[in-house]
Design an enzyme around this catalytic site. Structure first.
Site, short mmCIF file in Angstrom:
data_model
loop_
_atom_site.label_atom_id
_atom_site.label_comp_id
_atom_site.label_asym_id
_atom_site.label_seq_id
_atom_site.Cartn_x
_atom_site.Cartn_y
_atom_site.Cartn_z
N HIS A 129 0.83 -1.21 0.00
CA HIS A 129 0.00 0.00 0.00
C HIS A 129 0.86 1.26 0.00
O HIS A 129 0.47 2.28 -0.57
CB HIS A 129 -0.93 -0.01 1.21
CG HIS A 129 -2.20 -0.75 0.96
ND1 HIS A 129 -2.90 -1.39 1.94
CD2 HIS A 129 -2.91 -0.96 -0.18
CE1 HIS A 129 -3.97 -1.96 1.43
NE2 HIS A 129 -4.00 -1.71 0.14
N GLU A 131 -3.00 -13.25 -21.64
CA GLU A 131 -2.49 -13.48 -20.28
C GLU A 131 -2.00 -14.91 -20.11
O GLU A 131 -1.35 -15.24 -19.12
CB GLU A 131 -3.61 -13.21 -19.27
CG GLU A 131 -4.19 -11.82 -19.35
CD GLU A 131 -5.53 -11.72 -18.63
OE1 GLU A 131 -5.55 -11.25 -17.49
OE2 GLU A 131 -6.55 -12.10 -19.24
N ASP A 180 -0.66 -11.47 -15.09
CA ASP A 180 -1.02 -12.88 -15.24
C ASP A 180 -0.12 -13.59 -16.25
O ASP A 180 0.20 -14.77 -16.08
CB ASP A 180 -2.48 -13.03 -15.65
CG ASP A 180 -3.41 -13.14 -14.44
OD1 ASP A 180 -3.03 -13.83 -13.48
OD2 ASP A 180 -4.48 -12.53 -14.45
N CYS A 232 -1.78 -3.59 -20.82
CA CYS A 232 -2.61 -3.03 -19.75
C CYS A 232 -2.20 -3.53 -18.37
O CYS A 232 -2.84 -3.21 -17.38
CB CYS A 232 -4.09 -3.30 -19.99
SG CYS A 232 -4.54 -5.04 -19.93
#
Length: 555
Positions: free
Chosen positions: A184, A411, A435, A482
């Site tokens: 985070h 992916e 992925d 992406c």
């Protein structure tokens, strides 16, 4: 002068005196409680509720991604399983403070063992526990120091509640000893454009007042720098500030080759900020937010409203919407919540949509209606496509619903290996690097023991990206990126050299990537990509690309 190394977030550079985060509260002693179990339970539940409300309030004040992070942290605090674990310890005669400490530590260890994204959330549990214990003791909550002047903040890891509300007039940069690029701290540092280096373990030896240079582009902290080094760092900081404040221009290379820079978005509400930061459209809109918070699939009308809001923000621009990507770490009760031994290799993505085709048909209906009501250029893609037959299935269904531009996500390695045949059918491909790396390296994204394999710089991953890019060029079809790999400015150059025709990323990464692309031609990008491809592993690929890029700058 000496240097420390970690993972840099972005391209920023800052300098100033160190101020260390206060050490955590000492762990409560395991002594018998002098209160009744009912009294201890009431104290703890009141403290937990107060901390959860404070986190929600901070999130509401901070807005954006920080709000989502802090709301998730508040939910952690009031997790029923944690409440039950605390209650078990209190029933055994423990104090509320010790029960909180021990129960949260048990959950933290479970998350840490999972590794990956969930492993990064372990630090969030530590922060919640510290805040609850501080309230039980009547002490101030742990937080960021205030030395009275601008400073470089050094911490073990920064809690979301603190990162979300940092005073950016005071905090010049962040350096953490723990955490990684998906922590985070890193996520919120990107969102706030804070100069940051995470995972610099040796930073534990830095002391208050010590002058350092934090160079995120190189992932280096320079300790006790010379006057010349300070001047050079300031020059770079000034140059970057000038570049990022320059008028927004379309993404392009130095020779004028257009590389559209798009935004990854998870909700329509993020569109305005993306436009403000220079996004030329959307390269990945995740539709899961409509489905994950519900026990039933959203209606066509509910979906149409959300998609219309998104598309209306990008008139005349490309918006790539991913069909529902459920499964693996995102099971849905109404779609695919059956237990699977290895859900990452199970019924997910296009497979789960085919198994419940009515949900896919409703989504395509809503997207077509939103498209008719707006002026955006809608593209729709299927997740986790692995075969030519799946490509035919999805594109045919899209045509049935009047979707003009239908594509697939690459992916799964099989899709990259068959990219020439896939792109003979699909209108475009978009590579999801997270992925693709997972499946290429046979390394579960959520498993800490193999997290070192989760690096998109690995030449095997780059080779599959290059095969897809070459197929796109041969078929005259666009190939976008992406995955968050596009947010790494140097890797973005490599991806373009491998044939990527557009790059999509978190909006706050757009400025750095735009500036970096402008320093290279397409020939430079191809040469830098070739250097990375020739390496044996991820680390040497990154180093080889950097050396090739430096040669370009020196030429």
């Amino acid at each position: 002068m000496s240097e420390l190394r970690g993972v840099g977030i972005g391209l920023g550079v800052a300098q100033g005196p160190v101020a260390r985060m206060a050490e955590p509260l000492p762990a409560p002693e395991d002594t018998p409680s002098t209160r009744s179990a009912e009294e201890e339970t009431t104290r703890v539940r009141d403290a937990v509720a107060a901390v959860a409300r404070e986190l929600e309030e901070r999130g509401s004040h901070a807005g954006g991604l920080a709000r989502d992070v802090l709301e998730a942290q508040a939910m952690m605090a009031e997790d029923p399983s944690l409440d039950a674990e605390i209650g078990t310890r209190i029933a055994a005669g423990k104090t509320g403070e010790f029960a909180v400490h021990d129960a949260f530590a048990s959950f933290r260890d479970t998350l840490s063992a999972m590794g990956g994204y969930l492993g990064e959330r372990a630090a969030d549990l530590d922060d919640v526990a510290q805040r609850v214990i501080a309230r039980l003791r009547g002490l101030p909550a742990p937080g960021v120091p205030d030395p009275g002047h601008p400073f470089i903040l050094v911490a073990k890891d920064l809690a979301p509640a603190d990162t979300a509300l940092l005073d950016l007039d005071k905090v010049l940069a962040l350096v953490t000893t723990d955490g990684g690029p998906t922590s985070h701290t890193a996520i919120l540092a990107r969102e706030k454009s804070i100069v940051a280096i995470v995972g610099a373990a040796a930073a534990k030896d830095l002391v208050d007042g010590q002058t350092v240079i934090v160079d995120a582009a190189k992932g280096v902290v320079t300790i006790d720098p010379t006057d010349d080094e300070l001047a050079q760092a300031q020059h770079r900081a000034d140059a970057r500030a000038t570049a990022t404040s320059a008028p927004l221009t379309p993404g392009a290379l130095a020779d004028g080759t257009k590389i559209p820079l798009l935004a990854n978005l998870g909700k329509p509400a993020g569109a305005a900020e993306a436009v403000e930061l220079g996004a030329e459209g959307v390269g990945l809109f995740r539709t899961e937010f409509l489905f994950l918070s519900s026990t039933n699939a959203p209606t066509v009308d509910q979906q149409t409203k959300a998609y219309t809001e998104l598309l209306a923000a990008f008139p005349g621009q490309k918006v790539v919407v991913r069909a529902l990507d459920a499964g693996a770490d995102k099971p849905l009760a109404f779609l695919n919540d059956a237990h699977e031994e290895n859900p990452a290799l199970g019924l997910r993505g296009i497979r789960s949509l085919r198994a419940s085709e009515d949900i896919l048909r409703e989504q395509l209906t809503a997207l077509q209606q939103a498209d008719k009501a707006t002026e955006a250029d809608l593209w729709v893609m299927a997740p986790m496509v692995g075969t030519v037959e799946e490509t035919e299935y999805f594109t045919t269904l899209c045509r049935e619903y009047g979707i003009k531009t239908a594509g697939v996500m690459v992916e799964v390695p099989s899709a990259a290996l068959m990219a020439d045949k896939v792109l003979a059918i699909a209108d475009f491909a978009s590579i999801g690097t997270n992925d693709l790396t997972q499946y290429t390296m046979a390394a579960d994204r959520l498993l800490g023991s193999v997290s070192s394999f989760q690096d998109p710089w690995h030449p095997a991953v780059l080779q599959l990206i290059g095969m897809t890019g070459a197929a796109g060029k041969a078929q005259g079809k666009p190939v976008g990126i992406c995955g968050e790999a596009a947010a790494d400015p140097l890797l973005a150059v490599v991806l373009v050299g491998l044939g990527a025709t557009s790059l999509s990323m978190a909006p706050t990464a757009l400025a750095d990537v735009r500036a970096t692309l402008l320093t290279h031609t397409i020939k430079d990008a191809e040469r830098i990509a070739a250097a990375a491809l020739a390496a044996d592993d991820a680390a040497s690929a990154r180093a080889a690309a950097q050396a090739a890029a430096d040669d370009t700058a020196a030429a």
